[in-house]
Design an enzyme around this catalytic site. Structure first.
Site, short mmCIF file in Angstrom:
data_model
loop_
_atom_site.label_atom_id
_atom_site.label_comp_id
_atom_site.label_asym_id
_atom_site.label_seq_id
_atom_site.Cartn_x
_atom_site.Cartn_y
_atom_site.Cartn_z
N ASP A 186 124.13 84.62 -3.30
CA ASP A 186 123.60 85.76 -4.05
C ASP A 186 122.17 85.42 -4.18
O ASP A 186 121.41 86.42 -4.65
CB ASP A 186 124.18 85.86 -5.46
CG ASP A 186 125.74 86.53 -5.48
OD1 ASP A 186 125.93 86.89 -4.24
OD2 ASP A 186 126.24 85.81 -6.67
N ARG A 754 98.81 77.23 25.50
CA ARG A 754 99.14 78.48 25.16
C ARG A 754 100.06 77.88 23.56
O ARG A 754 100.99 78.70 23.45
CB ARG A 754 100.20 79.36 25.73
CG ARG A 754 99.38 79.87 27.02
CD ARG A 754 100.34 80.28 28.14
NE ARG A 754 101.33 81.20 27.61
CZ ARG A 754 100.93 82.58 27.63
NH1 ARG A 754 99.71 82.97 28.18
NH2 ARG A 754 101.91 83.52 27.11
#
Length: 802
Positions: A186, A754
């Protein structure tokens, strides 16, 4: 569920790096022998991902020199003792990462609520020399553990008086340390962004929602789905964002009076915009402003009778608790387990009981009872009708989700238009979650009164004039679609800069949203640099990182990486399972990522790999030799399989084929080897709940930022933006979404390879090695989690006063 681990920590034989040793010994440097125990308690309801926490706690405890014990059947096993408390071994937690539930059982225990039951539990711990508990569960389980700790001295005194323990035993066990981990689907525990099991539950829910959505579109139906969340609406709220629901009911924020009328108008308006379905998400604890329950049947009857829509309702129930844990939950459980052991090793008699939590991408420690108190304050706020306070008390993550939902679903597009045109472009390789970001940006832009423009096929499309308006209805249902609906290419602006500038003028583009990977970042930089020559490019721009490689500077996470990570993890599970019958087999698996080792490292953690080769951490022939030796030793145990991951550009010479040949040759007579290159399957598939939610929030936030920036840059009847902060990367940095100028990120960028020069996840690599049972691992503890305070952060106390 409960696990007890007893740690007889001989400092002289402590394994690991000196920093880690100092971390363990700083409080009791004179002790030659310390006794630690880690007990994991869990409420009877299981949260998928708990086994990862169990595994990490056991193995980290053993790594530090501890004896680790399982306690079966939760608190009841602690009270009953005997065979319920068993010694855990390294092998006993193997092959459990992919299992849902808990392998050591869990049960409700009324005995522990009585003092006589706690006396029995204390006696069992003292006899085993256990003075440290790690509790996994919800606020009830954690509160019970704290009570146990608070009355520990009294319990020892009573046991000594009754003659059940000796004075020497009482002295040796004079104090009890407690660390908690929260396991709850939850996500109802305040202080942490995510509890263990929540992400897996969202995976189960979204799978059902996607299946139902196709049916609803075919038959033009309205579907009402009830998800778990008796006291917390997190699952319902994130599900609503992830599937683009028309309405959500959550207990923290009941709908306004006369909500029935507003709901019907919303559904009619959606059908009027061309939608063939309506989706309503309802938390099981949904209520109105008078705290009267709102049920599935109630909403179904309202819609079917008042509107005449073909309406169906589905209650998902316990399917949300089951299934295979997601990659996120496996990694979260592993990180929390390791951090819990570290917290126990650092604990002193004065250290308050703490709970290990997640804030952004950081593991933090919070006082246990503060978190419990704030969690209870949420219920008090809801009972007193202070719903805004209830949302704030849930934390920043919950509030951001609620604000995003309200913006996308509760605001009617204005009649007055802003005359602002915002273009959206996808650049680089496609990835799951791109469409969710586009959808959110389009709809928030329309809500702001702007005209939104879609640019097809990347910068090529911007240069060729492949630009057209995109409206609200066109992006309906995009959150659940993988790839890029706009089309995307890797090409940079390059020689097309002049044509791009002309089209920006031709189509009257006032700002630009660039969604993509490293090419999006490079393209943004090129456009900023070209501002000196082309005034038309002096418009606000924002880059949203979206790539499976997770290699864009300025953000710890990229849209799409979580989906790819789950694909790799699921594939590794199946590959490892294939060896269950044959045994003694090692798999070499190549992942995507270019020079960025994020996918290989995190997939290694989530799948229980023996190692992950990456470019950022150079490896040599001696390292490969050690890995082979490690696997040969492993084959002598009951765990007769190995898993090695390799990032695609990890090493120019030590290719995946080379590793396969090496392991095959050196393993002859001990194990055989198999090789898999996963390829482009990592870029495909429907986006995970994380990527849908992340993309939605990124798209929304980018438009709001551009709206403010456009106001700042409006001069003499035109937009002119040439300051560095007018072109930014929107990224997650540690705990929040931040905008960073593109130019300022150049110093932290390795353009040749990169990748960013600073990558936060590299700090997790030692955990991978420790959990794979390597003897000597260097672990940087310079950024070890410190105790923080949740009440100070919320600023709210009982009664709603600041």
């Amino acid at each position: 569920m409960m696990i007890i681990t007893q740690v007889h920590l001989v400092l002289g034989t402590m394994k690991g790096h000196s920093k880690m040793c100092s971390l363990v010994t700083q409080h009791n440097a004179t002790d030659l022998l310390r006794e630690h125990a880690i007990v994991m308690f869990k409420q009877p309801f299981c949260a998928t991902g708990m086994n990862a926490a169990v595994r990490a706690t056991v193995r980290m405890g053993i790594y530090t020199g501890a004896k680790v014990y399982f306690v079966h059947e939760g608190y009841q096993g602690l009270v009953d003792g005997g065979d319920n408390i068993k010694l855990a071994t390294w092998e006993s937690v193997s092959m459990m990462l992919h299992l849902g539930g808990t392998v050591i059982g869990s049960a409700r225990c009324m005995d522990f609520k009585e003092k006589w039951g706690r006396l029995k539990a204390a006696c069992n711990l003292v006899k085993l020399g256990i003075t440290n508990l790690c509790v996994i569960g919800g606020d009830g389980s954690l509160t019970g553990a704290n009570q146990f700790r608070t009355e520990w001295s009294e319990l020892l005194a009573d046991l000594t008086k009754e003659g059940k323990i000796s004075a020497e035993e009482a002295k040796r066990s004079s104090h009890l340390n407690i660390v908690g981990m929260v396991g709850s689907i939850d996500n109802d525990f305040c202080g942490t962004d995510m509890t263990i099991g929540t992400d897996s539950a969202l995976h189960r829910i979204i799978e059902v929602v996607d299946s139902i959505t196709t049916t609803a579109q075919s038959h033009q139906r309205t579907f009402i789905l009830e998800v778990m969340g008796r006291h917390c609406g997190y699952l319902a709220l994130v599900t609503a964002l992830a599937c683009g629901a028309d309405w959500v009911f959550i207990p923290e924020m009941p709908p306004e009076e006369n909500w029935e009328e507003h709901l019907c108008k919303r559904l009619i308006a959606q059908r009027g915009r061309g939608s063939r379905l309506n989706v309503i998400i309802l938390a099981e604890g949904a209520q109105d402003r008078n705290q009267k329950p709102i049920t599935c049947d109630q909403v179904k009857n309202l819609v079917s009778k008042k509107l005449g829509f073909d309406t169906r309702s589905t209650i998902l129930g316990h399917v949300q608790r089951g299934g295979t844990p997601s990659a996120f939950d496996r990694i979260l459980g592993s990180r929390m387990g390791v951090e819990a052991v570290m917290a126990l090793l650092e604990a002193t008699p004065e250290t308050p009981a703490c709970v290990v939590s997640l804030s952004g991408n950081m593991a933090i420690r919070l006082p246990l009872m503060e978190c419990v108190q704030v969690t209870k304050d949420v219920t008090v706020a809801m009972t007193e009708g202070r719903f805004e306070d209830a949302v704030k008390l849930r934390g920043k993550s919950f509030q951001n989700n609620w604000d995003t939902y309200k913006m996308l679903a509760h605001v009617t597009p204005p009649e007055m238009k802003s005359n602002i045109n915002i273009a959206i472009i996808n650049v680089g390789a496609p990835c799951a979650g791109m469409n969710a970001a586009v959808r959110a940006a389009v709809r928030v832009g329309i809500i702001q009164g702007h005209q939104m423009l879609a640019v097809h096929d990347g910068f090529d499309g911007l240069a060729n004039g492949q630009i057209e308006p995109i409206i609200w209805a066109q992006v309906g249902g995009w959150t659940g679609k993988g790839g890029s609906n706009l089309g995307t290419k890797r090409h940079l602006p390059g020689k097309n800069i002049e044509q791009i500038s002309l089209n920006i003028t031709k189509f009257n583009i006032h700002s630009l949203i660039i969604i993509g990977g490293f090419e999006a970042y490079l393209g943004g930089l090129e456009l900023v640099t070209a501002r000196e020559m082309y005034e038309e490019l002096c418009i606000p721009m924002v880059v949203i990182p979206a790539t499976v490689s997770n290699n864009v500077p300025g953000s710890d996470f990229s849209i799409g990486a979580d989906t790819a990570l789950n694909t790799i993890t699921m594939t590794c599970d199946r590959i490892k399972q294939s060896a269950a019958g044959t045994k003694r087999r090692v798999f070499i698996i190549e992942t995507m990522g270019g020079y960025c080792g994020y996918l290989a490292t995190m997939a290694g953690l989530s799948s229980g790999a023996d190692d992950a080769y990456i470019y950022e951490e150079p490896f040599h022939i001696r390292d490969l030799e050690l890995n082979v030796e490690h696997l040969i030793e492993k084959m002598k145990t009951s765990v007769k399989r190995g898993l090695i991951l390799r990032n695609s550009n990890a090493n120019e010479n030590y290719t995946t084929q080379f590793l396969y040949n090496l392991y095959s040759e050196e393993g002859k007579g001990t194990f055989d080897c198999r090789m898999n290159v996963l390829g482009h399957m990592q870029q495909g598939g429907t986006p995970t709940p994380f990527d849908r939610n992340f993309g939605t929030k990124m798209g929304s936030k980018s438009v709001l930022w551009l709206t403010d920036k456009l106001k700042e840059c409006y001069r003499h009847g035109r937009i002119f933006a040439n300051m560095p902060d007018s072109a930014c990367v929107l990224g997650m940095k540690k705990r929040s979404l931040v905008f960073q100028p593109l130019a300022s990120l150049k110093d932290d960028t390795d353009f040749e390879h990169r990748i960013p020069k600073t990558e936060w996840w590299l700090r997790l690599r030692p955990i991978l090695k420790i959990l794979a049972k390597y003897d000597t691992v260097e672990m940087d503890t310079s950024e070890v989690a410190a105790m923080e305070h949740v009440i100070k952060k919320t600023g709210l106390v009982k009664g709603g006063k600041m």
